[in-house]
Design a protein around this motif. Sequence first.
Motif, PDB file in Angstrom:
ATOM      1  N   UNK A  27       0.823  -1.205   0.000  1.00 43.35           N
ATOM      2  CA  UNK A  27       0.000   0.000   0.000  1.00 43.35           C
ATOM      3  C   UNK A  27       0.860   1.260   0.000  1.00 43.35           C
ATOM      4  N   UNK A  28       1.890   1.254   0.825  1.00 47.86           N
ATOM      5  CA  UNK A  28       2.784   2.411   0.906  1.00 47.86           C
ATOM      6  C   UNK A  28       3.502   2.634  -0.421  1.00 47.86           C
ATOM      7  N   UNK A  29       3.962   1.551  -1.036  1.00 45.79           N
ATOM      8  CA  UNK A  29       4.649   1.661  -2.321  1.00 45.79           C
ATOM      9  C   UNK A  29       3.696   2.190  -3.393  1.00 45.79           C
ATOM     10  N   UNK A  30       2.462   1.687  -3.381  1.00 50.67           N
ATOM     11  CA  UNK A  30       1.476   2.155  -4.354  1.00 50.67           C
ATOM     12  C   UNK A  30       1.193   3.641  -4.144  1.00 50.67           C
ATOM     13  N   UNK A  31       1.063   4.041  -2.878  1.00 54.89           N
ATOM     14  CA  UNK A  31       0.799   5.441  -2.577  1.00 54.89           C
ATOM     15  C   UNK A  31       1.898   6.358  -3.084  1.00 54.89           C
ATOM     16  N   UNK A  32       3.142   5.936  -2.940  1.00 56.28           N
ATOM     17  CA  UNK A  32       4.274   6.733  -3.415  1.00 56.28           C
ATOM     18  C   UNK A  32       4.262   6.832  -4.943  1.00 56.28           C
ATOM     19  N   UNK A  33       3.982   5.729  -5.608  1.00 53.84           N
ATOM     20  CA  UNK A  33       3.917   5.733  -7.068  1.00 53.84           C
ATOM     21  C   UNK A  33       2.793   6.635  -7.567  1.00 53.84           C
ATOM     22  N   UNK A  34       1.673   6.601  -6.866  1.00 51.91           N
ATOM     23  CA  UNK A  34       0.523   7.424  -7.240  1.00 51.91           C
ATOM     24  C   UNK A  34       0.859   8.908  -7.080  1.00 51.91           C
ATOM     25  N   UNK A  35       1.519   9.243  -5.964  1.00 56.20           N
ATOM     26  CA  UNK A  35       1.912  10.637  -5.718  1.00 56.20           C
ATOM     27  C   UNK A  35       2.894  11.127  -6.777  1.00 56.20           C
ATOM     28  N   UNK A  36       3.717  10.216  -7.281  1.00 58.42           N
ATOM     29  CA  UNK A  36       4.711  10.564  -8.306  1.00 58.42           C
ATOM     30  C   UNK A  36       4.125  10.479  -9.716  1.00 58.42           C
ATOM     31  N   UNK A  37       2.824  10.171  -9.811  1.00 56.58           N
ATOM     32  CA  UNK A  37       2.099  10.100 -11.079  1.00 56.58           C
ATOM     33  C   UNK A  37       2.674   9.043 -12.033  1.00 56.58           C
ATOM     34  N   UNK A  38       3.182   7.967 -11.450  1.00 58.44           N
ATOM     35  CA  UNK A  38       3.683   6.845 -12.255  1.00 58.44           C
ATOM     36  C   UNK A  38       2.541   5.837 -12.413  1.00 58.44           C
TER      37      UNK A  38
END
Length: 304
Positions: free
Chosen positions: A28-39
């Motif tokens: 979840x944390x990894x997904x959240x970071x990717x989402x914030x980075x618009x990847x």
Amino acid sequence: MGKANRKMNKNKKKKGQEMQSAMVQKLREELGMLFAEEKYSDVINKLAELVQAGDYDPEMLYAGAYSYFMIGDYERSASMVENVLNFAPGHLAARILLARICILEDRTDDSLAIFDFVLEHGEGQLTQEQREDMEDILDYYGRNEADHLKAGFPHVAAFLGLTPAVVPQAAAIPAEPAAPVVPQNVSQETPVVAGAPMDEPVKAEEKAAEDVEAEIQAVLNKDASLCDKVRLLQAFAGGHFTAGEYAAAAKLLEAALTIDGKNANVIRNLAVLAKRMGKTDKALALAAKLPQTDFLLLDFLLQK
């Protein structure tokens, strides 16, 4: 099995659950970071890992829906939005995203109907950013189709200042799907209208039935394609579903099915509705009619 073995197995199971929980949290944390980075492509791949791990958190599913939207895959985005709303009917961001998809697919009235529903049931829950996004999207229609908004979408018209404010609904969209409240000695088959006085269930049921028949006839008499009529019937059904009026929602979906008996969205929604009404066997039978197996749906239907 001896006491020591039972304790050992219990501890092993607990440790396994803790490891699973830690893995899910990390994903979840990894997904959240990717989402914030618009990847967005990476978000979709990470979401697949989460689903494989048995996690169906609505916020994670919404991130996937938004990511599909941003890479231009509107069909998968809409399908993912439906999954979000199955788990969290009150997810306003998902409904707004679905409205945006409808606009891009030239389904303007469907979009306006969704916006009208959001404003009717959840305007007080909107963030400032969501309000501004809706204003940006709806401004064009306010300037060019004001009469159409006033006639068919009163809450949108009020939101844009075209008409006086509409008195808000007392019941907001629930944050989580709720099971119908069934009083003692009443069969699960008996529809119970949320919020109705217990001493007047028949009157409330008759009123809901009359409203549904009027809604069905209004859609069927509308000068629109059969495809659009199916979408509108589902939109009305969604409103009744979030209000806990399952019998009313079922009538609307069944009417949609008479128009398109193989519509996967209608069948899927009927399956979810049957589950909410305590009819798991019927829900599974409906799920079996889908052209492709839907594991998210089956997981939901098999939950105790």
